[in-house]
Motif scaffolding. Structure first.
Motif, short mmCIF file in Angstrom:
data_model
loop_
_atom_site.label_atom_id
_atom_site.label_comp_id
_atom_site.label_asym_id
_atom_site.label_seq_id
_atom_site.Cartn_x
_atom_site.Cartn_y
_atom_site.Cartn_z
N ILE A 58 -6.00 27.19 -98.86
CA ILE A 58 -7.16 27.80 -99.34
C ILE A 58 -7.76 28.50 -98.39
O ILE A 58 -8.67 29.25 -98.89
N GLN A 59 -7.55 28.19 -97.11
CA GLN A 59 -8.51 29.13 -96.08
C GLN A 59 -7.61 30.37 -96.41
O GLN A 59 -8.66 31.37 -96.28
N ARG A 60 -6.36 30.63 -96.31
CA ARG A 60 -5.93 32.00 -96.33
C ARG A 60 -6.33 32.63 -97.86
O ARG A 60 -6.69 33.82 -97.65
N GLN A 61 -6.43 31.99 -98.89
CA GLN A 61 -6.92 32.55 -100.11
C GLN A 61 -8.30 33.00 -100.02
O GLN A 61 -8.71 34.04 -100.33
N GLU A 62 -9.06 32.21 -99.36
CA GLU A 62 -10.49 32.51 -99.15
C GLU A 62 -10.73 33.73 -98.27
O GLU A 62 -11.53 34.76 -98.60
N LYS A 63 -10.06 33.95 -97.15
CA LYS A 63 -10.04 35.11 -96.33
C LYS A 63 -9.77 36.32 -97.20
O LYS A 63 -10.18 37.40 -97.04
N ALA A 64 -8.58 36.23 -98.03
CA ALA A 64 -8.11 37.45 -98.63
C ALA A 64 -9.19 37.87 -99.79
O ALA A 64 -9.56 39.10 -99.96
N CYS A 65 -9.72 36.90 -100.30
CA CYS A 65 -10.73 37.09 -101.34
C CYS A 65 -12.00 37.78 -100.66
O CYS A 65 -12.63 38.72 -101.26
N ARG A 66 -12.47 37.34 -99.63
CA ARG A 66 -13.56 37.63 -99.02
C ARG A 66 -13.24 39.12 -98.33
O ARG A 66 -14.07 40.16 -98.54
N GLU A 67 -12.05 39.47 -98.07
CA GLU A 67 -11.85 40.85 -97.47
C GLU A 67 -11.78 41.77 -98.63
O GLU A 67 -12.50 42.86 -98.78
N LEU A 68 -11.42 41.30 -99.88
CA LEU A 68 -11.61 42.17 -101.28
C LEU A 68 -13.09 42.15 -101.61
O LEU A 68 -13.18 43.67 -101.87
N CYS A 69 -13.74 41.38 -101.63
CA CYS A 69 -15.35 41.54 -101.89
C CYS A 69 -15.92 42.46 -100.84
O CYS A 69 -16.66 43.12 -101.20
N GLU A 70 -15.46 42.57 -99.40
CA GLU A 70 -16.09 43.42 -98.69
C GLU A 70 -15.77 45.00 -98.99
O GLU A 70 -16.61 45.66 -99.15
N ARG A 71 -14.45 45.10 -99.49
CA ARG A 71 -13.87 46.44 -99.77
C ARG A 71 -14.70 46.86 -101.11
O ARG A 71 -15.10 47.94 -100.91
N LEU A 72 -15.03 45.87 -101.96
CA LEU A 72 -15.79 46.31 -103.38
C LEU A 72 -17.14 46.43 -103.06
O LEU A 72 -17.81 46.87 -104.05
N GLY A 73 -17.67 45.95 -102.01
CA GLY A 73 -19.10 45.88 -101.81
C GLY A 73 -19.72 44.77 -102.52
O GLY A 73 -20.99 44.97 -103.01
N TRP A 74 -18.93 43.78 -102.73
CA TRP A 74 -19.52 42.60 -103.57
C TRP A 74 -20.00 41.58 -102.52
O TRP A 74 -19.61 41.31 -101.52
N SER A 75 -21.22 40.82 -102.96
CA SER A 75 -21.72 39.97 -101.95
C SER A 75 -21.58 38.54 -102.61
O SER A 75 -21.67 38.27 -103.79
N VAL A 76 -20.91 37.79 -101.72
CA VAL A 76 -20.42 36.46 -101.86
C VAL A 76 -21.45 35.49 -101.72
O VAL A 76 -21.99 35.11 -100.70
#
Length: 478
Positions: free
Chosen positions: A24-42
């Motif tokens: 789940i740590q690897r999944q969270e890292k990939a999801c945060r990188e996607l949000c950063e590219r899209l400009g979405w705030s977590v």
């Protein structure tokens, strides 16, 4: 399209045998990188570690449920997952998720680039969900087929706690001869019309202990003989599929004989029999061994009365059976304790209760309304049966928990009522739990000692010893 400002990330892994949560740590890292590219705030991460989402999974997914609730209530306006099979492996659950997205307008994205904004995108997503469900169902079929073949060859499931009669760590393949001899002794006793209580006493006299290192009681003896492993019976999903190829204490026929004996002696409990019926049950302890004393009605020589006694078939405070040395009339003890509690209440200065912030009524009303809406949508055909019953089960569980908390708050409030004395003096059975709550604010425990047999005069006051709240309880006396 407006970028979401409060995104929830959902991460899940089915198996985490080492408990390190690396998946789940690897999944969270990939999801945060996607949000950063899209400009979405977590805003929040919803982790579900060591939790399956397959069609055969029985374990609830509280974080998934919480995430959907937050999305429906507008606390988050976007959801990001690593891949669709991390979100769900049930096509019905995926359909319900997409319906919720359409109804409440939150955005959704995965690191694999699925698009739910178009009909084609939703179709592709649904196909992927169907493939994920098929994978889990095929895996389940292979595993189930393998397990059934293993059972039919006489190899029982090796998991679970140790059963009396089998060697620890042997996966039920080796027996303990001394324990097998006791099981067979008990079998002969039961066939000779003796009781499970007789068996418990015989095993205790032989120095035997349960697998939990406690003394034998009637229920624990029954639990041993109810185990199908004792008779070498191999089951699969509740059905008998063969006999074990490994040694076992009894034959199948002997085990079935024991079940017949146990079934013939068992009687179903009366409705409501688990409720407290006596004001001081649970507070009274044997002055000799420290065991909690039983209270029951008894009829002796045509006279019916209540008695309290040390139960020699009940496991006591230190893992031993009760000594059975104390048997007293309950009425005299109840009268003395009533006088003590009432005197303590009269000495109290009446104070208004503090304003309670434990108001569960609004939360209960919200859950009841959600259940009504859920039922309405199901009747209208907007929800599949599986989704409806899953959601209904979860909501009812929450509702039961809130109602239990509300009841507990009522009991706590009775301990600080402005007029606790009036509550105490209402001795109606419907008021029993509130009176017991008042008792627990005055008395910690009561040690009861034997007064001998055939006494005509009232017992001495020191035949009971009351430990009030604030004092340390006395240990068992010899």
């Amino acid at each position: 399209m407006v970028k979401p400002k409060r995104v929830g990330i959902y991460v899940r892994i089915s198996k985490d045998r080492k408990g390190q949560e690396l998946g789940i740590q690897r999944q969270e890292k990939a999801c945060r990188e996607l949000c950063e590219r899209l400009g979405w705030s977590v805003l929040k991460v919803y982790p579900e570690n060591d939790t399956s989402a397959s069609t055969t999974a029985k374990k609830q997914r509280p974080m998934y449920t919480q995430m959907l609730r937050d999305a429906r209530e507008g606390l988050i306006d976007g959801i990001v997952v690593y891949s669709i099979d991390r979100l769900t492996r049930r096509i019905a659950e995926l359909t319900s998720f997409l319906e919720a997205q359409k109804e409440h307008g939150f955005q959704f994205a995965t690191t694999e680039g699925e698009d739910t904004a178009t009909a084609n995108g939703r179709m592709v997503l649904t196909i992927k969900g169907a493939v994920a469900q098929q994978e889990t169902e095929r895996m389940s079929e292979r595993i189930n087929s393998s397990l059934r073949q293993r059972r039919e060859k006489g190899k029982p499931h090796a998991g679970g706690p140790r059963v009396f009669g089998f060697e620890p760590g042997s996966n039920f393949q080796r027996v303990v001869p001394e324990e097998v001899e006791l099981i067979r002794l008990g079998y002969r006793m039961l066939m000779d019309r003796q009781t499970t209580g007789d068996v418990a006493r015989a095993w205790n006299a032989a120095g035997s202990r349960t697998v939990g290192d406690t003394a034998w009681s009637i229920q624990k003896v029954k639990r041993v003989y109810r185990s199908e492993r004792i008779g070498g019976i191999v089951t699969y999903r509740g059905d008998s599929v063969g006999d074990s190829i490994y040694p076992h204490p009894l034959t199948r026929e002997e085990w079935e004989n024991v079940q017949t004996v146990l079934d013939s002696r068992s009687t179903p409990a009366r409705k409501g029999s688990g409720k407290r019926k006596h004001l001081y049950s649970g507070f009274l302890k044997c002055g000799h061994c420290g065991s909690v004393m039983s209270v029951q009605w008894a009829t002796i020589q045509g006279r019916t009365f209540r008695r309290t006694f040390c139960n020699s078939s009940q496991v006591g405070a230190v893992g031993q059976l009760g000594c059975g040395k104390v048997n007293r009339s309950y009425a005299w003890i109840e009268e003395r304790l009533n006088e003590l509690v009432e005197a303590a209440l009269r000495r109290r200065k009446p104070t208004p209760p503090a304003a309670s912030d434990e108001d569960f009524s609004d939360a209960i009303n919200v859950l009841e309304e959600r259940i009504r809406n859920l039922r309405r949508r199901w009747k209208e055909g907007a929800l599949d049966d599986e989704d409806y019953f899953d959601s209904l089960s979860h909501l009812r569980s929450e509702l039961d928990s809130l109602r239990a908390s509300e009841s507990a708050a009522v009991v706590r409030q009775s301990r600080t009522e402005k007029d606790a004395l009036a509550v105490w003096q209402d001795d109606d059975m419907t008021n029993l739990e509130r009176r017991r709550a008042i008792v627990s604010s005055v008395i910690r425990e009561v040690s009861v000692y034997s007064v001998g047999r055939g006494r005509r005069k009232p017992p001495e006051l020191d035949s009971i010893k009351v430990t009030p709240i604030g004092d340390e309880p006395q240990g068992p006396t010899g």
